[in-house]
Design a protein around this motif. Sequence first.
Motif, PDB file in Angstrom:
ATOM      1  N   LEU A 123      35.083  50.798  41.274  1.00 55.44           N
ATOM      2  CA  LEU A 123      33.943  50.144  40.647  1.00 55.44           C
ATOM      3  C   LEU A 123      32.748  50.159  41.599  1.00 55.44           C
ATOM      4  O   LEU A 123      32.908  49.958  42.804  1.00 55.44           O
ATOM      5  CB  LEU A 123      34.306  48.698  40.273  1.00 55.44           C
ATOM      6  N   PRO A 148      39.562  43.012  38.582  1.00 51.84           N
ATOM      7  CA  PRO A 148      40.680  43.935  38.780  1.00 51.84           C
ATOM      8  C   PRO A 148      41.015  44.086  40.260  1.00 51.84           C
ATOM      9  O   PRO A 148      40.115  44.096  41.104  1.00 51.84           O
ATOM     10  CB  PRO A 148      40.151  45.269  38.231  1.00 51.84           C
ATOM     11  N   GLY A 149      42.282  44.183  40.553  1.00 51.64           N
ATOM     12  CA  GLY A 149      42.706  44.451  41.924  1.00 51.64           C
ATOM     13  C   GLY A 149      42.615  43.271  42.860  1.00 51.64           C
ATOM     14  O   GLY A 149      42.765  43.430  44.078  1.00 51.64           O
ATOM     15  N   TYR A 165      31.693  45.339  34.717  1.00 50.95           N
ATOM     16  CA  TYR A 165      31.862  46.162  35.914  1.00 50.95           C
ATOM     17  C   TYR A 165      31.298  47.557  35.661  1.00 50.95           C
ATOM     18  O   TYR A 165      31.397  48.083  34.548  1.00 50.95           O
ATOM     19  CB  TYR A 165      33.339  46.236  36.290  1.00 50.95           C
ATOM     20  N   GLY A 179      36.757  44.939  48.696  1.00 56.05           N
ATOM     21  CA  GLY A 179      37.998  45.718  48.699  1.00 56.05           C
ATOM     22  C   GLY A 179      38.584  45.868  47.310  1.00 56.05           C
ATOM     23  O   GLY A 179      39.067  46.946  46.937  1.00 56.05           O
ATOM     24  N   ALA A 180      38.545  44.808  46.530  1.00 58.74           N
ATOM     25  CA  ALA A 180      39.084  44.862  45.166  1.00 58.74           C
ATOM     26  C   ALA A 180      38.235  45.788  44.303  1.00 58.74           C
ATOM     27  O   ALA A 180      38.767  46.556  43.493  1.00 58.74           O
ATOM     28  CB  ALA A 180      39.127  43.464  44.564  1.00 58.74           C
ATOM     29  N   MET A 215      26.162  39.598  50.059  1.00 59.83           N
ATOM     30  CA  MET A 215      26.175  40.329  48.798  1.00 59.83           C
ATOM     31  C   MET A 215      24.977  41.272  48.723  1.00 59.83           C
ATOM     32  O   MET A 215      23.876  40.903  49.071  1.00 59.83           O
ATOM     33  CB  MET A 215      26.130  39.357  47.612  1.00 59.83           C
ATOM     34  N   PRO A 229      29.492  41.971  45.539  1.00 56.54           N
ATOM     35  CA  PRO A 229      29.868  40.793  46.326  1.00 56.54           C
ATOM     36  C   PRO A 229      30.777  41.209  47.490  1.00 56.54           C
ATOM     37  O   PRO A 229      31.904  41.676  47.274  1.00 56.54           O
ATOM     38  CB  PRO A 229      30.629  39.907  45.333  1.00 56.54           C
ATOM     39  N   ALA A 230      30.259  41.078  48.707  1.00 52.32           N
ATOM     40  CA  ALA A 230      31.018  41.521  49.889  1.00 52.32           C
ATOM     41  C   ALA A 230      32.375  40.838  49.975  1.00 52.32           C
ATOM     42  O   ALA A 230      33.336  41.417  50.488  1.00 52.32           O
ATOM     43  CB  ALA A 230      30.195  41.227  51.149  1.00 52.32           C
ATOM     44  N   PHE A 231      32.465  39.641  49.451  1.00 52.43           N
ATOM     45  CA  PHE A 231      33.697  38.858  49.538  1.00 52.43           C
ATOM     46  C   PHE A 231      34.885  39.564  48.868  1.00 52.43           C
ATOM     47  O   PHE A 231      36.029  39.380  49.274  1.00 52.43           O
ATOM     48  CB  PHE A 231      33.457  37.496  48.864  1.00 52.43           C
ATOM     49  N   VAL A 232      34.602  40.361  47.857  1.00 59.58           N
ATOM     50  CA  VAL A 232      35.677  41.037  47.121  1.00 59.58           C
ATOM     51  C   VAL A 232      35.447  42.552  47.084  1.00 59.58           C
ATOM     52  O   VAL A 232      35.899  43.234  46.168  1.00 59.58           O
ATOM     53  CB  VAL A 232      35.829  40.469  45.690  1.00 59.58           C
ATOM     54  N   ALA A 263      38.866  36.495  51.806  1.00 58.11           N
ATOM     55  CA  ALA A 263      38.114  37.633  51.282  1.00 58.11           C
ATOM     56  C   ALA A 263      39.017  38.849  51.098  1.00 58.11           C
ATOM     57  O   ALA A 263      40.049  38.989  51.767  1.00 58.11           O
ATOM     58  CB  ALA A 263      36.965  37.975  52.232  1.00 58.11           C
ATOM     59  N   VAL A 264      38.615  39.711  50.200  1.00 58.13           N
ATOM     60  CA  VAL A 264      39.312  40.988  49.968  1.00 58.13           C
ATOM     61  C   VAL A 264      38.370  42.076  50.455  1.00 58.13           C
ATOM     62  O   VAL A 264      37.502  42.528  49.730  1.00 58.13           O
ATOM     63  CB  VAL A 264      39.643  41.181  48.477  1.00 58.13           C
ATOM     64  N   LEU A 265      38.528  42.442  51.717  1.00 55.74           N
ATOM     65  CA  LEU A 265      37.544  43.341  52.344  1.00 55.74           C
ATOM     66  C   LEU A 265      37.983  44.801  52.289  1.00 55.74           C
ATOM     67  O   LEU A 265      39.135  45.092  52.117  1.00 55.74           O
ATOM     68  CB  LEU A 265      37.311  42.911  53.793  1.00 55.74           C
ATOM     69  N   LEU A 294      29.842  39.202  32.346  1.00 51.76           N
ATOM     70  CA  LEU A 294      29.714  40.132  33.457  1.00 51.76           C
ATOM     71  C   LEU A 294      30.452  41.410  33.085  1.00 51.76           C
ATOM     72  O   LEU A 294      31.487  41.368  32.419  1.00 51.76           O
ATOM     73  CB  LEU A 294      30.316  39.540  34.729  1.00 51.76           C
ATOM     74  N   MET A 339      29.411  35.681  53.916  1.00 53.50           N
ATOM     75  CA  MET A 339      30.478  35.409  52.960  1.00 53.50           C
ATOM     76  C   MET A 339      30.069  34.248  52.059  1.00 53.50           C
ATOM     77  O   MET A 339      29.656  33.200  52.560  1.00 53.50           O
ATOM     78  CB  MET A 339      31.774  35.028  53.681  1.00 53.50           C
ATOM     79  N   VAL A 377      29.014  44.982  39.829  1.00 55.33           N
ATOM     80  CA  VAL A 377      29.080  44.191  38.602  1.00 55.33           C
ATOM     81  C   VAL A 377      27.654  43.876  38.142  1.00 55.33           C
ATOM     82  O   VAL A 377      26.763  43.639  38.969  1.00 55.33           O
ATOM     83  CB  VAL A 377      29.943  42.916  38.822  1.00 55.33           C
ATOM     84  N   VAL A 378      27.445  43.932  36.839  1.00 56.00           N
ATOM     85  CA  VAL A 378      26.128  43.642  36.257  1.00 56.00           C
ATOM     86  C   VAL A 378      26.295  42.552  35.195  1.00 56.00           C
ATOM     87  O   VAL A 378      27.399  42.310  34.699  1.00 56.00           O
ATOM     88  CB  VAL A 378      25.498  44.893  35.595  1.00 56.00           C
ATOM     89  N   ARG A 379      25.190  41.911  34.873  1.00 54.13           N
ATOM     90  CA  ARG A 379      25.204  40.967  33.754  1.00 54.13           C
ATOM     91  C   ARG A 379      25.124  41.752  32.454  1.00 54.13           C
ATOM     92  O   ARG A 379      24.343  42.700  32.334  1.00 54.13           O
ATOM     93  CB  ARG A 379      24.032  40.004  33.858  1.00 54.13           C
ATOM     94  N   ARG A 411      36.415  48.361  45.364  1.00 49.89           N
ATOM     95  CA  ARG A 411      36.642  49.749  45.799  1.00 49.89           C
ATOM     96  C   ARG A 411      37.967  50.277  45.259  1.00 49.89           C
ATOM     97  O   ARG A 411      38.046  51.399  44.769  1.00 49.89           O
ATOM     98  CB  ARG A 411      36.631  49.834  47.323  1.00 49.89           C
ATOM     99  N   HIS A 431      25.396  44.105  41.359  1.00 43.91           N
ATOM    100  CA  HIS A 431      25.796  43.206  42.451  1.00 43.91           C
ATOM    101  C   HIS A 431      27.067  43.742  43.115  1.00 43.91           C
ATOM    102  O   HIS A 431      27.983  44.192  42.433  1.00 43.91           O
ATOM    103  CB  HIS A 431      26.067  41.797  41.913  1.00 43.91           C
TER     104      HIS A 431
END
Lengths: 133, 141
Positions: free
Chosen positions: A101, B30-31, A113, A94-95, A1, A89-92, B139-141, A111, B81, A104-106, A97, A87
């Motif tokens: 977005l 989202p997404g 976006y 793709g979602a 992240m 988060p590399a895990f998501v 993951a959604v990469l 949270l 991850m 994400v911030v507090r 992008r 933030h």
Amino acid sequence: MTVTPVIFERGVATIRIAGLEVVVDLAAIQRFSDQVGDADLVLAEVLGRDPVGDPSLVSLQHARGQLVLAIHGSIRVATERVASQCHWPAFVAGALRRSCLRGVVRSGTQLAYVLDVEALAARSQSEVPCALD
Amino acid sequence: MVFTVMGVDLAVRAAAVTSISGSENHTPLPGAPPHILGLVANGDRIVALVDLVAFLELPAIDDPGDDPLFHRTLFVRAGDMEAGLRCARARGVRMIDADQLREPTVLQGSRLAPFLESELHGDKIVGVLDLPALLQAAAVL
């Protein structure tokens, strides 16, 4: 992240739409309008939500011009400087992008976006998902 | 670390677990695909919450022992991850010898099998997850 500092010198506009909170740098906003007109993009659709009700229109300045965004939700403006941590988060990634977005911030206990205006502009001009720009 | 999801006992290496918390309120993303419930704040991190029931396509069961009070989120990390895994119950850390682990033969499921590293046989079969592979696939990469 990845975590990067983010500063909104002139403040932020906070949009609440279908259970999501999205912030936009106030410096990018040229004009608000309740008048119905042609929008370049519908924010609800970018976020994968159904547009419900009458939209407000917001003109956003980007590097290559302006775009008009239709917003089906409430908009709250705070005009003081905001500094936060964004933030990614590399895990998501793709979602994020795909939804144009920046991360994400507090926001209080929630949270929020951060909208990527340049990605929105690219999407409005090419009519392809943000991730493919 | 052993935990239960839809009546199936699973485990990940304890070193991969960074923290455990109660069931988290999450912010929708989202997404995201259905197995990503959303994002949650965990300390100074913001982490995606994964629904293993949806991702592993575990069949729904009526578990009388399932109590929302015991629902937990396991925050795990493998390489770069990290994610929160929602589970029905965290069973705790179990110390085991490597020779207690067997090739997976009992636990079935076309979505589960690719992510099973081994099985631990005992009163109940525990499936040990290949966490890096699972996180990479979820993951959604």
